[in-house]
Design a protein around this motif. Structure first.
Motif, PDB file in Angstrom:
ATOM      1  N   GLU A  35      46.877  16.868  10.557  1.00  0.00           N
ATOM      2  CA  GLU A  35      45.870  16.667  11.595  1.00  0.00           C
ATOM      3  C   GLU A  35      44.835  15.655  11.129  1.00  0.00           C
ATOM      4  OE1 GLU A  35      45.898  21.118  13.622  1.00  0.00           O
ATOM      5  OE2 GLU A  35      44.309  20.559  12.219  1.00  0.00           O
TER       6      GLU A  35
ATOM      7  N   SER B 261      39.350  29.637   7.852  1.00  0.00           N
ATOM      8  CA  SER B 261      38.724  28.542   7.112  1.00  0.00           C
ATOM      9  C   SER B 261      39.604  28.029   5.974  1.00  0.00           C
ATOM     10  CB  SER B 261      37.373  28.991   6.546  1.00  0.00           C
ATOM     11  OG  SER B 261      37.542  30.001   5.566  1.00  0.00           O
TER      12      SER B 261
ATOM     13  N   LEU C 228      33.452  24.646  10.699  1.00  0.00           N
ATOM     14  CA  LEU C 228      34.179  25.110  11.882  1.00  0.00           C
ATOM     15  C   LEU C 228      33.509  24.617  13.164  1.00  0.00           C
ATOM     16  CD1 LEU C 228      35.079  28.791  10.862  1.00  0.00           C
ATOM     17  CD2 LEU C 228      36.639  26.848  11.054  1.00  0.00           C
TER      18      LEU C 228
ATOM     19  N   ARG D 170      34.564  21.128  13.682  1.00  0.00           N
ATOM     20  CA  ARG D 170      35.962  21.157  14.136  1.00  0.00           C
ATOM     21  C   ARG D 170      36.050  21.446  15.628  1.00  0.00           C
ATOM     22  NH1 ARG D 170      40.504  19.642  11.078  1.00  0.00           N
ATOM     23  NH2 ARG D 170      42.332  20.775  11.808  1.00  0.00           N
TER      24      ARG D 170
ATOM     25  N   VAL E 214      41.101  13.794  12.411  1.00  0.00           N
ATOM     26  CA  VAL E 214      40.002  13.778  13.372  1.00  0.00           C
ATOM     27  C   VAL E 214      39.884  12.380  13.966  1.00  0.00           C
ATOM     28  CG1 VAL E 214      37.512  14.014  13.670  1.00  0.00           C
ATOM     29  CG2 VAL E 214      38.752  15.618  12.188  1.00  0.00           C
TER      30      VAL E 214
ATOM     31  N   ASN F 250      35.709  13.191   8.889  1.00  0.00           N
ATOM     32  CA  ASN F 250      35.202  13.610  10.202  1.00  0.00           C
ATOM     33  C   ASN F 250      34.718  12.449  11.060  1.00  0.00           C
ATOM     34  OD1 ASN F 250      35.701  16.365   9.857  1.00  0.00           O
ATOM     35  ND2 ASN F 250      33.735  16.691   8.825  1.00  0.00           N
TER      36      ASN F 250
ATOM     37  N   GLU G 151      41.046  24.395   5.758  1.00  0.00           N
ATOM     38  CA  GLU G 151      40.152  23.262   5.520  1.00  0.00           C
ATOM     39  C   GLU G 151      40.128  22.841   4.049  1.00  0.00           C
ATOM     40  OE1 GLU G 151      38.519  21.767   8.056  1.00  0.00           O
ATOM     41  OE2 GLU G 151      39.527  23.183   9.400  1.00  0.00           O
TER      42      GLU G 151
ATOM     43  N   ILE H   4      41.254  16.077  17.846  1.00  0.00           N
ATOM     44  CA  ILE H   4      42.134  16.043  16.681  1.00  0.00           C
ATOM     45  C   ILE H   4      43.505  15.521  17.079  1.00  0.00           C
ATOM     46  CG2 ILE H   4      43.266  17.454  14.906  1.00  0.00           C
ATOM     47  CD1 ILE H   4      40.832  19.299  15.033  1.00  0.00           C
TER      48      ILE H   4
END
Length: 433
Positions: A290, A339, A271, A274, A292, A232, A342, A279
């Motif tokens: 994907e 979810s 979430l 996110r 971040v 992240n 993830e 992204i």
């Protein structure tokens, strides 16, 4: 935020409280004692830095707990639909089919047969899920530009609630569905009239509070660990101990007012990150991945969202009572489905049913043999199954130990799995996010 595991545990507390009062009046006193015990243990964990043991919590443990929460969402929703059909999906002529019951009892029995209600409830659940997932996946469509697609996807939950409520309350308005109800006689911040507890109930409350504190400890720390993972690219540091201490204080206050307990929850916390992230999408060998690029680290979004949650109290009873119960269960399934992406564990589960030549170019696919990948996934599923078995099946006295099963996942990963799979392969499968 109150999560499904907490709801499961509150049900356990209620069932056990019936041992001292079959009418259920003692539940509020028992709930407060458990909550205060839980808060005490959480603050002790924070003071002595117990979160340091999370260094032994690997991605495997995080994903098992995350998928357990998603499974609990789906389980609760399916259980609701089944109960609706069991209760209402019958016909008036079923009254004539009576075995081993007296005529007088048959005359006094009350039957509520309305097969339309469960069918419409199922339709509302499916529409809520379909609309939510469809709008959530709009960001992967070729329409508009990237920023506008993400903006539309961010409102998936709101539109899903509106669509489900419109269908349940307007399209099928002639069918009276169960709606969201609130006891308006009870004040929001009203200290309950507590009953005097005996020694046995106090000991039981302390024991349940300790088990509850383990659940809070694991869920809070795992949520923060998932949010703070290197993928992240967050710049601000973590605050595991401070979060536990503040969570303990907040829940002590909530316990006195018999309000639902809260903590950082799955899948909401990841979430939220996110939703604040930019992204970047890459296509490799026909597979979309994907990454971040940047996350807007701000407290404003959580502050504003919780202010709006507080303002929603003014929507009681109207227009909250216009939302059918089925919409909420549809949202549970929506949260569970959205979810899944993830979790690497879910990716590997899908690979079990995928032809090997069509495997996506994940890093572990290149480094670990196919049999080892499937073996590791099945071992995780076995742990998930054991956790679900303890949580959803058996008596309340068995269910009360499911937080202990969660914390056992760490020694299983550290001591048992290395005896079955080499450390090199485990590092590739269960290393950095």
């Amino acid at each position: 935020m109150t999560t499904i595991p907490i709801v499961i545990y509150i049900k356990i507390i209620y069932i056990i409280s019936l041992n001292w009062d079959e009418n259920g009046d003692f539940f509020y006193t028992f709930y407060t004692m458990v909550g205060l015990s839980n808060a005490f243990f959480l603050m002790i964990y924070a003071i002595f830095g117990a979160s340091k043991i999370m260094a032994y919590c690997s991605r495997s443990t995080e994903e098992i707990v995350g998928l357990f929460v998603s499974t609990a969402f789906i389980y609760d929703s399916v259980k609701y639909i089944i109960s609706e059909f069991d209760t209402l999906f019958c016909f008036d002529d079923a009254k004539d089919v009576m075995v081993n019951i007296s005529k007088r009892a048959a005359e006094e029995a009350v039957y509520e047969c309305d097969p339309n209600k469960p069918l419409v409830s199922l339709i509302v659940v499916l529409i809520t899920v379909y609309v939510g997932v469809m709008i959530f996946n709009f960001k992967y469509s070729p329409y508009l530009n990237a920023d506008k697609r993400v903006l539309v996807a961010d409102y998936a939950l709101v539109v899903a609630v509106a669509a489900g409520s419109f269908v349940g309350s307007y399209v099928f308005r002639k069918i009276e569905l169960n709606k969201f109800t609130v006891d308006e006689n009870k004040g929001l911040f009203e200290i309950m009239d507590f009953m005097a507890p005996n020694g046995t109930s106090v000991v039981a409350a302390i024991g349940l509070g300790f088990m509850m504190s383990i659940l809070f400890f694991m869920e809070t720390n795992i949520s923060e660990s998932i949010v703070s993972n290197p993928a992240n690219k967050l710049e601000k540091g973590t605050s595991f101990h401070m979060d536990l201490f503040v969570t303990g204080i907040i829940n002590a206050i909530l316990s006195v007012f018999c309000l639902p307990w809260v903590h950082g929850g799955l899948p909401h916390s990841p979430l939220h990150v996110r939703a604040l992230a930019d992204i970047e999408e890459h296509v490799e060998n026909g597979h979309l991945t994907e990454n971040v690029v940047y996350v807007r680290e701000t407290r404003l979004t959580t502050l504003i969202s919780h202010i709006l949650i507080g303002c929603s109290v003014m929507m009681i009873p109207k227009p909250i009572d216009m939302i059918p119960e089925a919409v909420f269960y549809g949202l549970f399934i929506y949260l569970a489905i959205t979810s899944l992406g993830e979790f690497q564990m879910w990716e590997r589960f899908v690979l079990i049913f995928t032809e090997q030549t069509l495997y996506p170019p994940f890093h572990y696919v290149r480094k670990v043999p196919q049999k080892i990948i499937h073996c590791f996934t099945l071992l995780q599923l076995l742990q998930l199954g054991a956790l679900c078995l303890v949580s959803f099946g058996g008596s309340a006295y068995l269910k009360m130990f499911f937080p202990f099963v969660i914390i056992l996942l760490m020694p299983i990963r550290e001591k048992v799995l290395p005896t079955l799979i080499s450390e090199r392969h485990l590092s590739a499968l269960d290393g950095e996010h």
